[in-house]
Design a protein around this motif. Structure first.
Motif, PDB file in Angstrom:
ATOM      1  N   THR A 268       0.835  -1.199   0.000  1.00 17.02           N
ATOM      2  CA  THR A 268       0.000   0.000   0.000  1.00 17.02           C
ATOM      3  C   THR A 268       0.868   1.248   0.000  1.00 17.02           C
ATOM      4  OG1 THR A 268      -0.085  -0.027   2.425  1.00 17.02           O
ATOM      5  CG2 THR A 268      -1.855  -1.153   1.258  1.00 17.02           C
ATOM      6  N   GLY A 269       0.302   2.340  -0.496  1.00 16.14           N
ATOM      7  CA  GLY A 269       0.997   3.616  -0.460  1.00 16.14           C
ATOM      8  C   GLY A 269       2.002   3.835  -1.568  1.00 16.14           C
ATOM      9  N   VAL A 270       2.249   2.813  -2.387  1.00 16.59           N
ATOM     10  CA  VAL A 270       3.193   2.949  -3.502  1.00 16.59           C
ATOM     11  C   VAL A 270       2.419   2.639  -4.777  1.00 16.59           C
ATOM     12  CG1 VAL A 270       5.385   2.202  -4.492  1.00 16.59           C
ATOM     13  CG2 VAL A 270       5.059   2.183  -1.996  1.00 16.59           C
ATOM     14  N   LYS A 271       2.024   3.684  -5.491  1.00 23.60           N
ATOM     15  CA  LYS A 271       1.121   3.522  -6.631  1.00 23.60           C
ATOM     16  C   LYS A 271       1.645   2.549  -7.681  1.00 23.60           C
ATOM     17  CE  LYS A 271      -1.926   6.231  -9.591  1.00 23.60           C
ATOM     18  NZ  LYS A 271      -2.343   7.588  -9.992  1.00 23.60           N
ATOM     19  N   PRO A 272       2.947   2.598  -8.063  1.00 20.59           N
ATOM     20  CA  PRO A 272       3.428   1.662  -9.087  1.00 20.59           C
ATOM     21  C   PRO A 272       3.336   0.197  -8.673  1.00 20.59           C
ATOM     22  CG  PRO A 272       4.945   3.496  -8.818  1.00 20.59           C
ATOM     23  CD  PRO A 272       3.971   3.580  -7.686  1.00 20.59           C
ATOM     24  N   LEU A 273       3.245  -0.062  -7.367  1.00 21.53           N
ATOM     25  CA  LEU A 273       3.191  -1.441  -6.875  1.00 21.53           C
ATOM     26  C   LEU A 273       1.778  -1.866  -6.502  1.00 21.53           C
ATOM     27  CD1 LEU A 273       6.382  -1.541  -4.622  1.00 21.53           C
ATOM     28  CD2 LEU A 273       6.146  -2.215  -7.015  1.00 21.53           C
ATOM     29  N   ARG A 274       0.794  -1.061  -6.861  1.00 20.71           N
ATOM     30  CA  ARG A 274      -0.583  -1.415  -6.561  1.00 20.71           C
ATOM     31  C   ARG A 274      -0.938  -2.731  -7.246  1.00 20.71           C
ATOM     32  NH1 ARG A 274      -4.761   3.188  -7.753  1.00 20.71           N
ATOM     33  NH2 ARG A 274      -3.473   4.111  -6.094  1.00 20.71           N
ATOM     34  N   GLY A 275      -1.546  -3.648  -6.508  1.00 18.37           N
ATOM     35  CA  GLY A 275      -1.865  -4.961  -7.047  1.00 18.37           C
ATOM     36  C   GLY A 275      -0.885  -6.032  -6.622  1.00 18.37           C
ATOM     37  N   LEU A 276       0.191  -5.634  -5.937  1.00 17.60           N
ATOM     38  CA  LEU A 276       1.198  -6.591  -5.487  1.00 17.60           C
ATOM     39  C   LEU A 276       0.957  -6.962  -4.028  1.00 17.60           C
ATOM     40  CD1 LEU A 276       3.883  -8.108  -6.059  1.00 17.60           C
ATOM     41  CD2 LEU A 276       5.083  -6.055  -5.235  1.00 17.60           C
ATOM     42  N   ALA A 277       1.061  -8.238  -3.708  1.00 20.98           N
ATOM     43  CA  ALA A 277       0.866  -8.712  -2.336  1.00 20.98           C
ATOM     44  C   ALA A 277       1.890  -9.789  -2.024  1.00 20.98           C
ATOM     45  CB  ALA A 277      -0.547  -9.257  -2.148  1.00 20.98           C
ATOM     46  N   PHE A 278       2.251  -9.876  -0.747  1.00 19.67           N
ATOM     47  CA  PHE A 278       3.188 -10.892  -0.292  1.00 19.67           C
ATOM     48  C   PHE A 278       2.542 -11.719   0.813  1.00 19.67           C
ATOM     49  CE2 PHE A 278       5.861  -7.514  -1.997  1.00 19.67           C
ATOM     50  CZ  PHE A 278       6.745  -8.233  -2.802  1.00 19.67           C
ATOM     51  N   SER A 279       3.027 -12.943   0.971  1.00 19.24           N
ATOM     52  CA  SER A 279       2.493 -13.810   2.013  1.00 19.24           C
ATOM     53  C   SER A 279       3.616 -14.631   2.628  1.00 19.24           C
ATOM     54  CB  SER A 279       1.421 -14.749   1.455  1.00 19.24           C
ATOM     55  OG  SER A 279       2.007 -15.742   0.633  1.00 19.24           O
ATOM     56  N   ILE A 280       3.367 -15.098   3.827  1.00 25.34           N
ATOM     57  CA  ILE A 280       4.276 -16.025   4.502  1.00 25.34           C
ATOM     58  C   ILE A 280       3.422 -16.972   5.323  1.00 25.34           C
ATOM     59  CG2 ILE A 280       4.598 -14.509   6.488  1.00 25.34           C
ATOM     60  CD1 ILE A 280       7.284 -16.824   4.943  1.00 25.34           C
ATOM     61  N   GLY A 281       3.730 -18.248   5.243  1.00 26.55           N
ATOM     62  CA  GLY A 281       2.902 -19.202   5.960  1.00 26.55           C
ATOM     63  C   GLY A 281       3.558 -20.564   6.044  1.00 26.55           C
ATOM     64  N   GLY A 282       2.804 -21.519   6.565  1.00 24.67           N
ATOM     65  CA  GLY A 282       3.262 -22.889   6.681  1.00 24.67           C
ATOM     66  C   GLY A 282       2.473 -23.788   5.753  1.00 24.67           C
ATOM     67  N   ARG A 283       3.042 -24.922   5.436  1.00 25.62           N
ATOM     68  CA  ARG A 283       2.438 -25.848   4.487  1.00 25.62           C
ATOM     69  C   ARG A 283       2.752 -27.277   4.939  1.00 25.62           C
ATOM     70  NH1 ARG A 283       1.791 -25.110  -1.356  1.00 25.62           N
ATOM     71  NH2 ARG A 283       1.631 -27.120  -2.416  1.00 25.62           N
ATOM     72  N   MET A 284       1.732 -28.133   4.934  1.00 22.76           N
ATOM     73  CA  MET A 284       1.928 -29.542   5.251  1.00 22.76           C
ATOM     74  C   MET A 284       1.180 -30.370   4.219  1.00 22.76           C
ATOM     75  SD  MET A 284       1.000 -31.668   8.742  1.00 22.76           S
ATOM     76  CE  MET A 284       1.401 -33.410   8.895  1.00 22.76           C
ATOM     77  N   GLU A 285       1.871 -31.323   3.617  1.00 24.20           N
ATOM     78  CA  GLU A 285       1.243 -32.159   2.607  1.00 24.20           C
ATOM     79  C   GLU A 285       1.801 -33.573   2.702  1.00 24.20           C
ATOM     80  OE1 GLU A 285       2.334 -30.843  -1.375  1.00 24.20           O
ATOM     81  OE2 GLU A 285       3.977 -29.709  -0.478  1.00 24.20           O
ATOM     82  N   GLY A 286       0.992 -34.549   2.313  1.00 24.22           N
ATOM     83  CA  GLY A 286       1.491 -35.901   2.404  1.00 24.22           C
ATOM     84  C   GLY A 286       0.476 -36.966   2.078  1.00 24.22           C
ATOM     85  N   VAL A 287       0.846 -38.183   2.402  1.00 26.31           N
ATOM     86  CA  VAL A 287       0.043 -39.382   2.176  1.00 26.31           C
ATOM     87  C   VAL A 287      -0.105 -40.099   3.509  1.00 26.31           C
ATOM     88  CG1 VAL A 287       0.000 -41.651   1.063  1.00 26.31           C
ATOM     89  CG2 VAL A 287       0.783 -39.645  -0.219  1.00 26.31           C
ATOM     90  N   VAL A 305       5.515 -33.751   4.493  1.00 24.81           N
ATOM     91  CA  VAL A 305       6.518 -32.687   4.459  1.00 24.81           C
ATOM     92  C   VAL A 305       5.894 -31.448   5.088  1.00 24.81           C
ATOM     93  CG1 VAL A 305       7.990 -31.238   3.017  1.00 24.81           C
ATOM     94  CG2 VAL A 305       7.493 -33.569   2.314  1.00 24.81           C
ATOM     95  N   ILE A 306       6.602 -30.834   6.019  1.00 25.86           N
ATOM     96  CA  ILE A 306       6.191 -29.547   6.574  1.00 25.86           C
ATOM     97  C   ILE A 306       7.159 -28.495   6.058  1.00 25.86           C
ATOM     98  CG2 ILE A 306       5.880 -28.188   8.678  1.00 25.86           C
ATOM     99  CD1 ILE A 306       5.162 -30.759  10.127  1.00 25.86           C
ATOM    100  N   SER A 307       6.619 -27.438   5.458  1.00 30.16           N
ATOM    101  CA  SER A 307       7.454 -26.420   4.820  1.00 30.16           C
ATOM    102  C   SER A 307       7.062 -25.025   5.280  1.00 30.16           C
ATOM    103  CB  SER A 307       7.312 -26.490   3.287  1.00 30.16           C
ATOM    104  OG  SER A 307       7.566 -27.786   2.793  1.00 30.16           O
ATOM    105  N   ILE A 308       8.002 -24.112   5.177  1.00 32.45           N
ATOM    106  CA  ILE A 308       7.684 -22.694   5.288  1.00 32.45           C
ATOM    107  C   ILE A 308       7.514 -22.185   3.867  1.00 32.45           C
ATOM    108  CG2 ILE A 308      10.135 -22.040   5.367  1.00 32.45           C
ATOM    109  CD1 ILE A 308       9.270 -19.669   7.137  1.00 32.45           C
ATOM    110  N   GLU A 309       6.458 -21.392   3.644  1.00 29.58           N
ATOM    111  CA  GLU A 309       6.089 -21.030   2.274  1.00 29.58           C
ATOM    112  C   GLU A 309       5.939 -19.521   2.093  1.00 29.58           C
ATOM    113  OE1 GLU A 309       2.896 -22.367  -1.172  1.00 29.58           O
ATOM    114  OE2 GLU A 309       2.371 -22.625   0.934  1.00 29.58           O
TER     115      GLU A 309
END
Length: 363
Positions: A268-287, A305-309
């Motif tokens: 936010t607050g930077v017009k040329p970067l409007r529409g850009l977003a970042f995320s950080i989270g965890g992820r777990m996937e498997g069988v 597998v547990i990952s940081i994403e």
């Protein structure tokens, strides 16, 4: 592109794709999910207003088409959570290189209800660490899924939060018995199916249930969660493995799961970067070791597998671009049903990280 995460369910054949040697896996290695798996759903749910569009007289109005790509190399073998470093030292590790592709269709019937479909595909190679010239190659269409998704509350909501529930039918369209020629211990040539970790699909009927939720918190920051479970009621796929261990002569039809959660924030607050977003989270996937429904016989490589994403998404008009890079924090090749019966514990090969990217267009 309608809030890339609110509007479309973006599954990926991943699923969690399995990749390994003896007992290895496919999410980030031999224990991952081929398909379907949400790849970026929930990344930037703050742009909620665009979800409110409903289908009009234009046939394509309300349609979102997304293409996804996922790539990884699995080569680190684990038994339980213990890294089998001797496989690298002795040069007898098995290396899988997997490219997963998908096309996702989301047709907005009403502001709450969508019809969704995923068409996955796989291209993969598998070889021993000491024999990179003896490469097995496999590829083709995976198991197609079709279903519906519905938001609990009609978007946009005053709380800037919502919950979606989805259900899909998995069709047995995937190739599960791609074959190649191998050399046996006595030196004779034998044609047999590739390891299941590089098969495009499992060729069985199944169904999946999924959910995604988001809620804006403070300072334009939102929390998100997505989860899906692919149910495979059929006991085995019927494809032979030619493994000598009792009970492992045929491939098991396995459930697969994926959970993701974290935080996202638009720039936010930077017009040329409007529409850009970042995320950080965890992820777990498997069988899982045992399926939720039906028997769990045959050969499988259960684990997770547990990952940081970390991830990013950029929206411009009706176009959206997203990318994420899950990095493995914990790998666990669990004891399978046949392992328990035979008093053994197989290993599985996992990747250090995965690269995920996609492009979306809303009409």
């Amino acid at each position: 592109m309608k809030s890339l995460l609110l509007r479309a369910a973006v599954p990926a054949a991943s699923f969690v794709a399995l990749i390994c040697l003896q007992p290895a896996a496919h999410a980030q290695g031999c224990v991952a999910a081929h398909s379907p798996q949400p790849i970026i759903s929930g990344l930037d749910p703050t742009n909620e207003a665009s979800v409110a569009h409903s289908a009009g007289t234009n046939f394509l109005h309300g349609l979102t088409i997304s293409t996804g790509y996922r790539v990884y190399n699995s080569y680190k073998h684990y038994i339980g959570t213990v890294y089998q470093v001797q496989r690298q030292i002795n040069h007898n590790a098995v290396v899988n290189h997997v490219n997963l592709f998908e096309m996702d269709l989301n047709y907005q019937v009403t502001p709450r209800l969508s019809v969704i479909a995923t068409i996955p595909a796989l291209e993969a190679t598998r070889h021993g660490q000491s024999s990179p010239l003896n490469v097995y190659r496999s590829g083709g269409i995976g198991d197609v899924t079709v279903g519906v998704q519905s938001w609990v509350w009609r978007p946009p909501t005053e709380s800037h939060g919502n919950v979606a529930i989805s259900a899909q039918l998995k069709l047995p369209t995937g190739i599960n018995d791609a074959k190649g020629t191998t050399i046996t211990k006595n030196g004779t040539a034998q044609t047999e199916p590739f390891d299941e970790s590089i098969q495009p699909g499992d060729g069985t009927w199944g169904f999946s249930l999924g959910t995604e939720a988001y809620r804006e918190l403070y300072w334009h920051t939102s929390a998100y969660f997505t989860g899906s479970w692919l149910f495979s009621p059929q006991d085995t796929t019927g494809v032979l493995t030619f493994r000598p261990a009792p009970g492992e002569g045929v491939v098991s039809a396995t459930d697969q799961y994926l959970w993701r959660g974290g935080f996202s924030r638009p720039v936010t607050g930077v017009k040329p970067l409007r529409g850009l977003a970042f995320s950080i989270g965890g992820r777990m996937e498997g069988v899982p070791v045992r399926d939720a429904f039906g028997k769990s016989d045959g050969f499988r490589r259960p684990g997770y597998v547990i990952s940081i994403e970390p991830g990013m998404m950029y929206e411009h008009g009706r176009w959206g671009l997203y990318a994420s890079g899950p990095s493995a924090m914990e790998r666990n090749r669990k004891t399978s049903v046949t392992d328990l019966e035979n008093g053994t514990h197989g290993d599985a090969a996992f990747a250090d990280y995965t690269v995920i990217a996609g492009l979306s267009r809303t009409f």
